[in-house]
Design an enzyme around this catalytic site. Structure first.
Site, PDB file in Angstrom:
ATOM      1  CG  LEU A  26      -1.818   1.208   1.397  1.00 31.66           C
ATOM      2  CD1 LEU A  26      -2.880   1.252   0.306  1.00 31.66           C
ATOM      3  CD2 LEU A  26      -2.489   1.220   2.766  1.00 31.66           C
ATOM      4  CG  HIS A  72     -14.442   0.935  -1.973  1.00 32.85           C
ATOM      5  ND1 HIS A  72     -13.831   1.576  -0.930  1.00 32.85           N
ATOM      6  CD2 HIS A  72     -13.537   0.021  -2.431  1.00 32.85           C
ATOM      7  CE1 HIS A  72     -12.607   1.072  -0.762  1.00 32.85           C
ATOM      8  NE2 HIS A  72     -12.413   0.123  -1.663  1.00 32.85           N
ATOM      9  CD  GLN A 125     -12.315   3.599 -10.781  1.00 29.80           C
ATOM     10  OE1 GLN A 125     -11.894   4.510 -10.084  1.00 29.80           O
ATOM     11  NE2 GLN A 125     -12.020   2.342 -10.509  1.00 29.80           N
TER      12      GLN A 125
HETATM   13  C1  BG6 Z   1      -9.637  -1.950  -2.813  1.00 31.09           C
HETATM   14  C2  BG6 Z   1      -9.921  -3.415  -2.911  1.00 31.09           C
HETATM   15  O1  BG6 Z   1     -10.150  -1.425  -1.627  1.00 31.09           O
HETATM   16  O2  BG6 Z   1     -10.233  -1.273  -3.910  1.00 31.09           O
HETATM   17  C3  BG6 Z   1      -9.433  -3.963  -4.232  1.00 31.09           C
HETATM   18  O3  BG6 Z   1      -9.292  -4.097  -1.849  1.00 31.09           O
HETATM   19  C4  BG6 Z   1      -9.993  -3.163  -5.383  1.00 31.09           C
HETATM   20  O4  BG6 Z   1      -9.793  -5.331  -4.382  1.00 31.09           O
HETATM   21  C5  BG6 Z   1      -9.743  -1.682  -5.164  1.00 31.09           C
HETATM   22  O5  BG6 Z   1      -9.343  -3.595  -6.565  1.00 31.09           O
HETATM   23  C6  BG6 Z   1     -10.423  -0.833  -6.225  1.00 31.09           C
HETATM   24  O6  BG6 Z   1      -9.972   0.487  -6.130  1.00 31.09           O
HETATM   25  P1  BG6 Z   1      -9.803   1.361  -7.458  1.00 31.09           P
HETATM   26  O7  BG6 Z   1      -9.411   2.691  -6.943  1.00 31.09           O
HETATM   27  O8  BG6 Z   1      -8.781   0.689  -8.298  1.00 31.09           O
HETATM   28  O9  BG6 Z   1     -11.155   1.358  -8.123  1.00 31.09           O
END
Ligand code: BG6
Length: 484
Positions: free
Chosen positions: A17, A243, A370
């Site tokens: 990360l 999310h 996105q």
């Molecule tokens: C993370 C998940 O929180 O979000 C991942 O653990 C996922 O599995 C990612 O791929 C998606 O984030 P982004 O910003 O790439 O859409």
């Protein structure tokens, strides 16, 4: 306003990360002049590393498109250093404290002006021991302390509450910043503006005009190499409970009394409390199988349980029991190893009553998060020319067509700047987290229980997802199958 002279301590600096997100985001802020003067960044992790190795590691994902950026990256390297230490050992933490203090002394930051940001880029098993060690040994008594934490925040209501209790025994709620990086994305930050600054959306934002809402997350990559982590969580915990639910709460909440962070978070919590736990009848689960030369979920080397029933795809319908939304399905879909990489919110309006133009398709408002941020409206128009046919066209605000010199910051840069400013609007409050878990926990427990044998369908790697999904969405009134 920025509180000057900050020290940012990245815990877990040798991890994924940190190198993929945290350091590139910090550099993004530095490059745009948004890191306060006299900022110092200290990486901390268990691995002993020479300074050059540390620098090489944390800068490997930083893009350097030109000489100017290259020069700035050299300057950025000057403001960062590394300290190795354990996560459960007072002597290590005291050594870190000494290192931070000596850097503050060198920068002539007096007592009362010290501002330490602790960024935990760590696995959840060490969240609490690290927070303890920091509180005991590295916390400044006079000045500002801010603790940034990343999911996973537990695995269900109970474990999340335990973590919450442990952390709040150490840090005050207003010192804690729980990251959900979707809240730092440009289009997610735009939701409130679209809703509350446009009269023609604001007035029709309810059950009378809106038929259904879909929030979709599609990724083309599977869980290759991450099977060990993923199998413990599954797609619902990985992206939906956090999310997608965050996006939902911004779409569905009542108007906050102001744009102040607690006012916004109050409304988000309120709407989440109006959502009853998701029931199994409102869930469709899937797991991908090998196809097109790509391995199936169960074939991944990092997966230990070869009989795993963890979902990599889910469609879930949530209902909001309040005056505004009763009867309007909020359908979330999320999947790995699909045909497309896309995140969007699709709000489908009702048919026009007594329409002169029967059969014309419904209006839709789409917020594309996105790729390529866009807001567009599916709109019925007369076919130009001699005919009187209706055609559905788009009123299309695709950002890279509309805005010149578009430079959308990465979600993490945006959120880190909020931390430096002390703005909590885009972070998850403790009571919000609890309300979020309550919606998902019963369903997750049912799925996790091996005796219940919840049905899980399969879909080929790289496909649109389970074939049953179109039918699932139609059940809730969406009147055309998703085109892709
Ligand atoms: C993370 C998940 O929180 O979000 C991942 O653990 C996922 O599995 C990612 O791929 C998606 O984030 P982004 O910003 O790439 O859409």
């Amino acid at each position: 306003e920025l509180h000057g002279s900050v020290t940012i301590i990245v815990l877990g600096a040798s991890g994924d990360l940190a190198k993929k997100k945290t350091y590139p985001a910090l550099f993004g802020l530095f490059r745009s002049g948004f890191l306060p003067e006299k900022t110092h960044i200290i990486g901390y992790a268990r691995t002993k590393m020479a300074h050059e190795d540390y620098i090489a590691r944390v800068t490997q994902y930083i893009k350097v498109p030109n000489d100017e950026t290259k020069q700035l990256l050299e300057e950025f390297k000057q403001i960062t250093s590394y300290q190795a230490g354990l996560y459960d050992d007072d002597a290590s933490w005291q050594a870190l404290d000494a290192c931070v203090s000596s850097s503050e002394d060198q920068r002539k930051i007096g007592a009362g002006k010290r501002h330490r940001v602790f960024y935990m880029a760590l696995p959840p098993s060490v969240f609490v021991p690290v927070a303890k060690g920091l509180k005991k040994n590295v916390y400044v008594q006079q000045g500002l302390n801010r603790l940034v934490v990343e999911k996973p925040f537990g695995k269900d209501t109970q474990s999340s509450n335990e973590l919450g209790r442990d952390l709040s025994a150490l840090f005050k709620e207003n010192e804690i910043y729980r990251i959900d990086h979707y809240l730092g994305k440009e289009m997610v930050k735009n939701v409130m503006m679209v809703r509350f600054a446009n009269i023609f959306f604001n007035q029709i934002w309810d059950r009378k005009y809106i038929d259904n809402v879909q929030i979709t997350f599609k990724e083309t990559i599977g869980t290759e190499g991450r099977g060990g982590y993923f199998d413990q969580f599954g797609v619902i915990r990985d992206v939906m409970q956090n999310h997608l639910l965050q996006v939902l709460s911004l779409i569905a909440m009542e108007r906050p009394i102001s744009t102040e962070s607690e006012a916004i978070r109050d409304e988000k919590v309120k709407v989440l409390k109006c959502i009853p736990p998701i029931v199994l009848e409102d869930a469709l689960l899937g797991q991908y199988v090998g196809a097109n030369g790509k391995p199936g979920y169960l074939e991944d080397d990092t997966l230990t349980n070869k009989q795993s029933r963890t979902p990599t795809f889910a469609a879930l319908t949530l209902w909001i029991q309040n005056e505004r939304w009763e009867g309007v399905p909020f359908i979330m879909k999320a999947g790995k190893a699909l045909n497309d990489a896309k995140v969007e919110v699709r709000i489908q309006f009702r048919n026009v009553a007594g329409s002169l133009y029967k059969g014309s398709p419904r209006n839709e408002l789409v917020l594309r998060v996105q790729p390529r941020e866009a807001v567009y409206v599916k709109f019925n128009n007369k076919q130009p020319g001699l005919s009187y046919q209706t055609i559905q066209s788009d009123l299309d605000l695709t950002y890279d067509n509309r805005y010149a010199n578009l430079d959308i910051p990465d979600a993490y840069s945006s959120l880190l700047l909020d931390v430096l400013k002390g703005d909590h609007s885009n972070f998850v409050r403790n009571d919000e987290l609890e309300a979020a878990w309550k919606i998902f926990t019963p369903l997750l427990h049912t799925i996790d229980n091996p005796d219940t044998k919840v049905p899980i369908t399969t879909y080929p790697y790289g496909s649109r997802g389970p074939a049953e999904c179109d039918q699932f969405i139609k059940r809730y009134g969406y009147d055309r199958s998703d085109e892709n």
